[in-house]
Design an enzyme around this catalytic site. Structure first.
Site, PDB file in Angstrom:
ATOM      1  N   ARG A  39      -3.690   4.122  -1.416  1.00 49.67           N
ATOM      2  CA  ARG A  39      -4.175   2.995  -2.226  1.00 49.67           C
ATOM      3  C   ARG A  39      -3.653   1.646  -1.744  1.00 49.67           C
ATOM      4  O   ARG A  39      -2.492   1.523  -1.360  1.00 49.67           O
ATOM      5  CB  ARG A  39      -3.751   3.179  -3.691  1.00 49.67           C
ATOM      6  CG  ARG A  39      -4.000   4.554  -4.249  1.00 49.67           C
ATOM      7  CD  ARG A  39      -3.352   4.726  -5.611  1.00 49.67           C
ATOM      8  NE  ARG A  39      -3.329   6.122  -6.047  1.00 49.67           N
ATOM      9  CZ  ARG A  39      -2.757   6.554  -7.150  1.00 49.67           C
ATOM     10  NH1 ARG A  39      -2.160   5.699  -7.954  1.00 49.67           N
ATOM     11  NH2 ARG A  39      -2.782   7.841  -7.455  1.00 49.67           N
ATOM     12  N   HIS A  80       0.842  -1.195   0.000  1.00 54.41           N
ATOM     13  CA  HIS A  80       0.000   0.000   0.000  1.00 54.41           C
ATOM     14  C   HIS A  80       0.873   1.239   0.000  1.00 54.41           C
ATOM     15  O   HIS A  80       2.043   1.215   0.390  1.00 54.41           O
ATOM     16  CB  HIS A  80      -0.947   0.010   1.206  1.00 54.41           C
ATOM     17  CG  HIS A  80      -0.276   0.332   2.517  1.00 54.41           C
ATOM     18  ND1 HIS A  80      -0.187   1.608   3.016  1.00 54.41           N
ATOM     19  CD2 HIS A  80       0.347  -0.465   3.426  1.00 54.41           C
ATOM     20  CE1 HIS A  80       0.440   1.591   4.180  1.00 54.41           C
ATOM     21  NE2 HIS A  80       0.782   0.351   4.441  1.00 54.41           N
ATOM     22  N   CYS A  81       0.295   2.347  -0.469  1.00 50.34           N
ATOM     23  CA  CYS A  81       0.939   3.647  -0.380  1.00 50.34           C
ATOM     24  C   CYS A  81       0.103   4.502   0.554  1.00 50.34           C
ATOM     25  O   CYS A  81      -0.601   3.976   1.414  1.00 50.34           O
ATOM     26  CB  CYS A  81       1.084   4.284  -1.764  1.00 50.34           C
ATOM     27  SG  CYS A  81      -0.479   4.605  -2.590  1.00 50.34           S
ATOM     28  N   ALA A  82       0.149   5.815   0.398  1.00 50.32           N
ATOM     29  CA  ALA A  82      -0.563   6.690   1.326  1.00 50.32           C
ATOM     30  C   ALA A  82      -2.065   6.582   1.200  1.00 50.32           C
ATOM     31  O   ALA A  82      -2.800   6.806   2.170  1.00 50.32           O
ATOM     32  CB  ALA A  82      -0.129   8.139   1.100  1.00 50.32           C
TER      33      ALA A  82
END
Length: 463
Positions: free
Chosen positions: A29, A25-27
């Site tokens: 998504r 995951h990113c910030a």
């Protein structure tokens, strides 16, 4: 719906555990590597509670949850046993997409864990600027001379530490991403800013001289730099993994970290540092040249195209530029310009929500617009604007107009990574009212263009 139930629903909708190669995951998504795209029930995914949109990018199926929520969903997915990634799978993930996208994605993976600290530092800068304003001090019957020197020293600790030791943060994160020992990365990064070395800022100001090795190689500290630590982190992690393979287990604990730090410290200070710091300077100068273009051209270009770059997923490159602006200029003119692009997309989404008679679209548009006004535009872009085309274009025009005004007014924030409403905290000085004006202009432009020219219910597709 509880987060654990959402995680189960997501897994089932994308084809079950057997269809998942890896999850990260990113910030904002949840990023899922899929074995077979045909097994995904995309309509089911987009109708799951808290999901604000989903799309494919760089070989990944990306499900938008937003900041805060995505971390919790990922944790629940991990607890269900599908987030464990083997080394072979990691290698496969890194190889997805073209070289440029892989490089930018890797750069983003390195920076995402560092951003919260840089955000906090920017907020500290903004608060220090607020508390030391003569107008604010006058309310309490004080003047700038009334402020305790010890208090000012403490604020310096808050605002200067992260950037002074930025190479240590970058090297730590890079080692972690590339499979090395993060603690070795920290020490290597700290070597680049060791107080025994001439301070880079002092050398630049002419108050100190570099150590000349062999009469022509300048050795200095690399305070506030990014690329030297990033490249050193990549090579250091690869060297460490190679040494683990060739050094016997008996001597591995002693020999591997010793050789890694010895070899990489020499390479970093003598070769990597001078070369990539020079390249970093070129990039910074080019960025400053762009921002100095007359007639607000930089604002038009950056404000108008920023959200297109967000769609491509390579917007993490701006992290590098913003850090360089902050460390070298003490301010961030990029922030107000890209804020305009975000605010305008929120305005366009709000127009769709107010104009449509479709209940489902209204329910999607209003929270997505709010998310954009809080600095997260993916729900607005992928959930509404890009889906119907014209609202996205109208938002781009609004971003260009807002960026133009921000550039003309020479707005510059005290930090990075927070925008629109939260971004107010970076402008708690004489720029506050102009910052608010720029956001209002961007929102109003995106809203008006979308409401009158960019959307009608006849264009609706089944959602």
């Amino acid at each position: 719906m509880e987060n654990r139930e959402i995680a189960k629903e997501v897994i089932q909708a994308i084809g079950g555990e057997e269809n998942i190669a890896s999850v990260s995951h990113c910030a904002t998504r949840l990023r899922v590597m899929i074995n077979d795209e045909k097994l995904i029930d995309k309509d089911r995914v987009e109708n799951i509670d808290k999901v604000k949109g989903a799309f494919f990018n760089s070989g990944q199926y990306q499900i938008i949850f937003g900041t805060g929520t995505v971390n919790k969903i990922y944790d629940e997915v991990a607890k269900l046993g599908v987030a464990e990634v083997s080394r072979s799978e990691q290698k496969q993930v890194v190889q997805e997409g073209n070289f440029f996208k892989r490089a930018i994605r890797t750069f983003g993976d390195v920076f995402v864990p560092i951003i919260p600290v840089l955000v906090a530092t920017g907020l500290f800068m903004g608060l220090r600027g607020l508390l030391t304003q003569p107008q604010i001090l006058d309310i309490f019957g004080m003047t700038p001379d009334s402020i305790s020197q010890n208090f000012l020293l403490y604020t310096q600790v808050l605002t200067d530490t992260a950037f002074a030791f930025l190479p240590a943060l970058v090297a730590w994160s890079t080692f972690k991403v590339f499979g090395g020992s993060p603690v070795i990365g920290i020490v290597l990064g700290l070597m680049l800013v060791n107080p025994s070395l001439p301070n880079a800022y002092a050398v630049a100001a002419g108050d100190a001289s570099p150590i000349m090795l062999l009469g022509f190689i300048p050795i200095v500290g690399y305070q506030g730099t990014v690329l030297p630590a990033f490249i050193a982190g990549i090579l250091g992690a690869k060297l460490e993994k190679k040494l683990h393979k060739v050094v016997s287990e008996t001597f591995d604990l002693l020999v591997t970290p010793f050789l890694t730090l010895l070899i990489m410290s020499i390479l970093s200070l003598m070769i990597i540092g001078p070369i990539f710091h020079s390249f970093e300077t070129v990039v910074l100068n080019a960025t400053q040249w762009l921002l100095s273009l007359p007639f607000g051209l930089a604002g038009l270009i950056i404000g108008g195209l920023n959200q297109v770059i967000v769609v491509t997923g390579v917007h993490h490159i701006f992290n590098f530029l913003e850090v360089q602006l902050l460390t070298n200029l003490g301010e961030n003119p990029f922030n107000a310009i890209i804020t305009s692009g975000m605010a305008a997309q929120g305005g366009a989404t709000l127009a769709v929500g107010l104009k449509t008679k479709n209940v489902k679209l209204k329910a999607l548009a209003f929270p997505s617009a709010l998310s954009a006004f809080l600095g997260i535009t993916e729900p607005a872009i992928f959930g509404v604007n890009l889906r119907y085309g014209k609202p996205f274009v109208m938002g781009l025009i609004g971003g260009a107009v807002g960026g133009f005004v921000a550039n003309i007014l020479q707005l510059a924030g005290s930090g990075m990574s927070i925008t629109v409403i939260p971004g107010i905290l970076l402008y708690l000085d004489s720029q506050l009212l102009p910052y608010i004006l720029v956001n209002v202009i961007a929102i109003a432009t995106g809203f008006a263009l979308t409401y009158f020219f960019g959307f009608k219910d006849e264009d609706l597709k089944e959602i």
